[in-house]
Motif scaffolding. Sequence first.
Motif, PDB file in Angstrom:
ATOM      1  N   GLU A   1     -11.467  12.607 -63.795  1.00 49.28           N
ATOM      2  CA  GLU A   1     -11.479  14.045 -64.079  1.00 49.28           C
ATOM      3  C   GLU A   1     -11.289  14.860 -62.802  1.00 49.28           C
ATOM      4  OE1 GLU A   1     -11.901  17.617 -66.326  1.00 49.28           O
ATOM      5  OE2 GLU A   1     -11.867  15.581 -67.130  1.00 49.28           O
ATOM      6  N   PHE A   2     -12.000  14.482 -61.732  1.00 50.28           N
ATOM      7  CA  PHE A   2     -11.866  15.218 -60.477  1.00 50.28           C
ATOM      8  C   PHE A   2     -10.458  15.065 -59.902  1.00 50.28           C
ATOM      9  CE2 PHE A   2     -11.986  15.344 -55.822  1.00 50.28           C
ATOM     10  CZ  PHE A   2     -12.358  16.671 -55.648  1.00 50.28           C
ATOM     11  N   ALA A   3      -9.934  13.838 -59.928  1.00 49.54           N
ATOM     12  CA  ALA A   3      -8.582  13.607 -59.415  1.00 49.54           C
ATOM     13  C   ALA A   3      -7.564  14.431 -60.203  1.00 49.54           C
ATOM     14  CB  ALA A   3      -8.242  12.123 -59.480  1.00 49.54           C
ATOM     15  N   TYR A   4      -7.732  14.437 -61.516  1.00 54.46           N
ATOM     16  CA  TYR A   4      -6.819  15.184 -62.383  1.00 54.46           C
ATOM     17  C   TYR A   4      -6.884  16.688 -62.086  1.00 54.46           C
ATOM     18  CZ  TYR A   4      -5.022  17.366 -66.628  1.00 54.46           C
ATOM     19  OH  TYR A   4      -4.341  18.168 -67.500  1.00 54.46           O
ATOM     20  N   GLN A   5      -8.070  17.204 -61.825  1.00 48.08           N
ATOM     21  CA  GLN A   5      -8.231  18.638 -61.517  1.00 48.08           C
ATOM     22  C   GLN A   5      -7.423  19.058 -60.288  1.00 48.08           C
ATOM     23  OE1 GLN A   5     -12.420  19.247 -61.008  1.00 48.08           O
ATOM     24  NE2 GLN A   5     -12.882  19.066 -63.194  1.00 48.08           N
ATOM     25  N   GLN A   6      -7.148  18.103 -59.412  1.00 41.57           N
ATOM     26  CA  GLN A   6      -6.456  18.428 -58.161  1.00 41.57           C
ATOM     27  C   GLN A   6      -4.994  18.819 -58.369  1.00 41.57           C
ATOM     28  OE1 GLN A   6      -8.661  18.902 -55.696  1.00 41.57           O
ATOM     29  NE2 GLN A   6      -9.932  18.210 -57.412  1.00 41.57           N
ATOM     30  N   ILE A   7      -4.456  18.563 -59.569  1.00 43.52           N
ATOM     31  CA  ILE A   7      -3.062  18.974 -59.803  1.00 43.52           C
ATOM     32  C   ILE A   7      -2.935  20.500 -59.794  1.00 43.52           C
ATOM     33  CG2 ILE A   7      -2.596  16.873 -61.140  1.00 43.52           C
ATOM     34  CD1 ILE A   7      -2.426  18.642 -63.654  1.00 43.52           C
ATOM     35  N   GLN A   8      -4.061  21.182 -60.061  1.00 39.07           N
ATOM     36  CA  GLN A   8      -4.051  22.646 -60.094  1.00 39.07           C
ATOM     37  C   GLN A   8      -4.693  23.264 -58.845  1.00 39.07           C
ATOM     38  OE1 GLN A   8      -2.412  23.957 -62.398  1.00 39.07           O
ATOM     39  NE2 GLN A   8      -2.563  22.755 -64.281  1.00 39.07           N
ATOM     40  N   SER A   9      -5.082  22.418 -57.904  1.00 39.54           N
ATOM     41  CA  SER A   9      -5.844  22.912 -56.751  1.00 39.54           C
ATOM     42  C   SER A   9      -5.162  22.568 -55.427  1.00 39.54           C
ATOM     43  CB  SER A   9      -7.247  22.295 -56.762  1.00 39.54           C
ATOM     44  OG  SER A   9      -7.953  22.613 -55.579  1.00 39.54           O
ATOM     45  N   LYS A  10      -5.262  23.479 -54.483  1.00 44.45           N
ATOM     46  CA  LYS A  10      -4.745  23.225 -53.136  1.00 44.45           C
ATOM     47  C   LYS A  10      -5.884  23.090 -52.126  1.00 44.45           C
ATOM     48  CE  LYS A  10      -0.302  25.489 -53.860  1.00 44.45           C
ATOM     49  NZ  LYS A  10       0.627  26.559 -53.421  1.00 44.45           N
ATOM     50  N   GLU A  11      -7.111  23.069 -52.632  1.00 43.58           N
ATOM     51  CA  GLU A  11      -8.281  23.073 -51.739  1.00 43.58           C
ATOM     52  C   GLU A  11      -8.338  21.851 -50.844  1.00 43.58           C
ATOM     53  OE1 GLU A  11     -13.161  23.586 -51.959  1.00 43.58           O
ATOM     54  OE2 GLU A  11     -11.969  23.599 -53.808  1.00 43.58           O
ATOM     55  N   TYR A  12      -7.920  20.695 -51.380  1.00 41.84           N
ATOM     56  CA  TYR A  12      -8.055  19.459 -50.603  1.00 41.84           C
ATOM     57  C   TYR A  12      -6.701  18.850 -50.238  1.00 41.84           C
ATOM     58  CZ  TYR A  12     -12.911  19.882 -51.993  1.00 41.84           C
ATOM     59  OH  TYR A  12     -14.183  20.357 -52.195  1.00 41.84           O
ATOM     60  N   VAL A  13      -5.695  19.700 -50.078  1.00 41.51           N
ATOM     61  CA  VAL A  13      -4.387  19.196 -49.645  1.00 41.51           C
ATOM     62  C   VAL A  13      -4.504  18.663 -48.221  1.00 41.51           C
ATOM     63  CG1 VAL A  13      -2.032  19.897 -49.010  1.00 41.51           C
ATOM     64  CG2 VAL A  13      -3.017  20.640 -51.180  1.00 41.51           C
ATOM     65  N   LYS A  14      -3.906  17.490 -48.003  1.00 44.00           N
ATOM     66  CA  LYS A  14      -3.944  16.785 -46.716  1.00 44.00           C
ATOM     67  C   LYS A  14      -5.382  16.448 -46.313  1.00 44.00           C
ATOM     68  CE  LYS A  14       0.417  18.775 -45.082  1.00 44.00           C
ATOM     69  NZ  LYS A  14       1.280  17.634 -45.395  1.00 44.00           N
ATOM     70  N   SER A  15      -6.178  16.017 -47.310  1.00 42.16           N
ATOM     71  CA  SER A  15      -7.588  15.688 -47.080  1.00 42.16           C
ATOM     72  C   SER A  15      -8.012  14.462 -47.889  1.00 42.16           C
ATOM     73  CB  SER A  15      -8.500  16.854 -47.503  1.00 42.16           C
ATOM     74  OG  SER A  15      -8.240  18.009 -46.770  1.00 42.16           O
ATOM     75  N   ARG A  16      -9.043  13.791 -47.349  1.00 44.08           N
ATOM     76  CA  ARG A  16      -9.787  12.795 -48.119  1.00 44.08           C
ATOM     77  C   ARG A  16     -11.007  13.503 -48.716  1.00 44.08           C
ATOM     78  NH1 ARG A  16     -11.459   9.468 -43.180  1.00 44.08           N
ATOM     79  NH2 ARG A  16     -11.323  11.593 -42.413  1.00 44.08           N
TER      80      ARG A  16
ATOM     81  N   TRP B   1      -0.665  15.639 -49.747  1.00 47.73           N
ATOM     82  CA  TRP B   1      -1.461  14.551 -50.309  1.00 47.73           C
ATOM     83  C   TRP B   1      -2.941  14.906 -50.386  1.00 47.73           C
ATOM     84  CZ3 TRP B   1      -5.202  12.831 -46.915  1.00 47.73           C
ATOM     85  CH2 TRP B   1      -4.999  13.129 -45.552  1.00 47.73           C
ATOM     86  N   THR B   2      -3.602  14.259 -51.325  1.00 47.43           N
ATOM     87  CA  THR B   2      -5.063  14.274 -51.430  1.00 47.43           C
ATOM     88  C   THR B   2      -5.482  12.863 -51.798  1.00 47.43           C
ATOM     89  OG1 THR B   2      -5.122  16.569 -52.222  1.00 47.43           O
ATOM     90  CG2 THR B   2      -7.081  15.217 -52.634  1.00 47.43           C
ATOM     91  N   ILE B   3      -6.465  12.314 -51.087  1.00 46.81           N
ATOM     92  CA  ILE B   3      -7.009  11.001 -51.444  1.00 46.81           C
ATOM     93  C   ILE B   3      -8.433  11.192 -51.964  1.00 46.81           C
ATOM     94  CG2 ILE B   3      -7.457   8.627 -50.736  1.00 46.81           C
ATOM     95  CD1 ILE B   3      -5.612   9.005 -48.381  1.00 46.81           C
ATOM     96  N   VAL B   4      -8.630  10.858 -53.235  1.00 47.05           N
ATOM     97  CA  VAL B   4      -9.961  10.914 -53.838  1.00 47.05           C
ATOM     98  C   VAL B   4     -10.637   9.573 -53.564  1.00 47.05           C
ATOM     99  CG1 VAL B   4     -11.244  11.176 -55.994  1.00 47.05           C
ATOM    100  CG2 VAL B   4      -9.134  12.497 -55.610  1.00 47.05           C
ATOM    101  N   CYS B   5     -11.816   9.621 -52.914  1.00 50.30           N
ATOM    102  CA  CYS B   5     -12.462   8.408 -52.412  1.00 50.30           C
ATOM    103  C   CYS B   5     -13.808   8.165 -53.088  1.00 50.30           C
ATOM    104  CB  CYS B   5     -12.655   8.516 -50.900  1.00 50.30           C
ATOM    105  SG  CYS B   5     -11.109   8.674 -49.980  1.00 50.30           S
ATOM    106  N   PRO B   6     -13.792   7.447 -54.211  1.00 47.99           N
ATOM    107  CA  PRO B   6     -15.053   7.141 -54.897  1.00 47.99           C
ATOM    108  C   PRO B   6     -15.791   5.991 -54.234  1.00 47.99           C
ATOM    109  CG  PRO B   6     -13.226   6.165 -56.092  1.00 47.99           C
ATOM    110  CD  PRO B   6     -12.622   6.933 -54.945  1.00 47.99           C
ATOM    111  N   THR B   7     -17.091   5.988 -54.414  1.00 45.36           N
ATOM    112  CA  THR B   7     -17.898   4.842 -54.018  1.00 45.36           C
ATOM    113  C   THR B   7     -17.941   3.889 -55.219  1.00 45.36           C
ATOM    114  OG1 THR B   7     -20.043   4.163 -53.172  1.00 45.36           O
ATOM    115  CG2 THR B   7     -20.041   6.120 -54.571  1.00 45.36           C
ATOM    116  N   TYR B   8     -18.975   3.066 -55.362  1.00 47.77           N
ATOM    117  CA  TYR B   8     -19.078   2.094 -56.459  1.00 47.77           C
ATOM    118  C   TYR B   8     -18.710   2.748 -57.788  1.00 47.77           C
ATOM    119  CZ  TYR B   8     -21.319  -0.865 -59.973  1.00 47.77           C
ATOM    120  OH  TYR B   8     -21.565  -1.613 -61.083  1.00 47.77           O
TER     121      TYR B   8
END
Length: 206
Positions: free
Chosen positions: A186-201, A148-155
């Motif tokens: 866009e950032f969330a979508y980029q994560q489909i190709q990335s393992k950098e933030y697996v198991k991370s917020r 999992w990866t949770i993308v956490c935006p502010t406002y």
Amino acid sequence: MRILVLGATGRVGSHIVSLALRDEHSVTALVRTQNKLNLNDENLQIVQGNVLKKQDIENVMVNVDIVISALNTDGTNTLTKSMPLILEAMEKQHVKRIISIGTAGILQSRLTPNVLRYQSSESKRKTTFAAEEHHKVYQLLKKSDSDWTIVCPTYLPDGEYTGTYRIEQDFLPDGGGEISVADTAEFAYQQIQSKEYVKSRVGIAY
């Protein structure tokens, strides 16, 4: 890639669907109201259903490589009621990767690092309901076997895509006050190709 998008009619979710179709991925969108997703593409399958119904989730999880959840709270407990069903269906179909849109409230507080932002004086929000829901989802994901990866935006104002923003694991970038829907998607979508933030917020802000 075969992508299941939940919350596809929302502000972030609809952007993610468009990005995935642009890159010619196969997209399945589970939606409550079909005419809310005004997209016509041969790679898009729109399925009417409810994330709170186990069978509906299981039906759309077949032949999926990755799940992107852009579900929001809408003042209800949809998030916390649906996530166990999502994770169960993922396990059944051997789907490992899930990217979820959270909130900056569930990042660590800089002022009091042993608590989350929404639990500290760092948060300016009067109500904590949404953050509490996202916190429960974070706990469910942490206990799961999923990647999992949770993308956490502010406002989140609507705004345009800029591609210029700051990200930080576990924390909101210092002084970050907002991030557009388009940049978040866009950032969330980029994560489909990335393992950098697996198991991370991941905190994201300008």
